[in-house]
Design a protein around this motif. Structure first.
Motif, short mmCIF file in Angstrom:
data_model
loop_
_atom_site.label_atom_id
_atom_site.label_comp_id
_atom_site.label_asym_id
_atom_site.label_seq_id
_atom_site.Cartn_x
_atom_site.Cartn_y
_atom_site.Cartn_z
N THR A 62 58.76 -39.74 26.60
CA THR A 62 59.75 -40.24 26.61
C THR A 62 59.96 -41.88 26.73
N VAL A 63 60.96 -42.23 26.52
CA VAL A 63 61.70 -44.11 25.82
C VAL A 63 61.17 -44.48 27.01
N SER A 64 59.99 -45.53 27.35
CA SER A 64 59.63 -46.22 28.33
C SER A 64 60.84 -48.03 28.61
N GLU A 65 61.30 -48.83 29.57
CA GLU A 65 61.53 -50.06 29.62
C GLU A 65 60.93 -50.48 28.42
N SER A 81 59.65 -49.69 26.03
CA SER A 81 59.74 -49.30 24.88
C SER A 81 61.03 -49.89 24.16
N GLN A 82 61.66 -49.83 24.80
CA GLN A 82 63.42 -50.72 24.80
C GLN A 82 64.03 -51.68 24.42
N ASP A 119 55.56 -49.03 19.17
CA ASP A 119 56.48 -48.07 20.39
C ASP A 119 56.16 -47.91 20.98
N LEU A 127 55.95 -45.61 23.66
CA LEU A 127 56.58 -44.48 24.95
C LEU A 127 55.22 -44.44 26.27
N ASN A 128 55.96 -44.02 26.98
CA ASN A 128 55.30 -42.87 27.85
C ASN A 128 54.48 -42.02 27.46
N ASP A 147 54.33 -39.08 28.08
CA ASP A 147 54.84 -37.87 28.06
C ASP A 147 56.10 -37.60 26.60
N ASP A 167 54.45 -44.70 17.23
CA ASP A 167 53.85 -44.26 18.50
C ASP A 167 52.77 -45.25 18.84
N ARG A 200 51.45 -45.26 21.90
CA ARG A 200 49.98 -44.41 23.41
C ARG A 200 48.82 -45.07 23.12
#
Length: 142
Positions: free
Chosen positions: A71-74, A76-77, A64, A66-67, A69, A98, A100
């Protein structure tokens, strides 16, 4: 411990290529597998089916992205959509992990082992998938 997965397959989702790794909880092993080519995030589903058939995983992990911070990124979606498709098409449990910095870490590991930095010819995606798998295992104390 019949509900504990023994064989895990991990995917590092990408728009042009998808890294793949397999792990075995009982043996405590993991290894990267050949990448899957994708077109705008869509793999050749028959290749996904062949990998699933060969390895017979009890569960599937999808990174996944994620950004930083949280939050969900494009992307990630899109990775989550990929995970939902794997689950729906093949009837397997899918967990998002996660991821990252997994690609960054994978490239660092490869460079430490002499990789020349040409990631187009020698992609790091399956090493990133293995890191995703190892993260999931370590979170469970495996």
């Amino acid at each position: 411990m019949p509900d504990t997965p023994k064989t895990i397959l991990a995917f590092d989702f990408g728009l042009r290529q998808i890294g793949v790794a397999v792990g075995n909880i009982v043996l405590g092993t993991s290894q990267p597998l050949p990448i899957l080519l994708a077109k705008d995030g869509q793999p050749q589903w028959e290749q996904v089916a062949a990998i699933l058939e060969e390895w017979q995983p009890d569960t599937v992990l999808v990174g996944d992205p994620l950004n930083m911070d949280g939050t969900v990124s494009e992307l990630s979606q899109r990775a989550r959509k990929f995970g939902n498709r794997v689950s729906g098409r093949f009837g397997l449990p899918v967990s998002m992990v996660d991821e990252r910095l997994s690609s960054f870490e994978a490239k660092q590991q490869l460079q430490e082992h002499g990789h020349a930095g040409n990631y187009k010819d020698q992609p790091a995606d399956s090493v990133a998938a293995e890191l995703i798998l190892q993260t999931w295992l370590s979170e469970r104390g495996a």
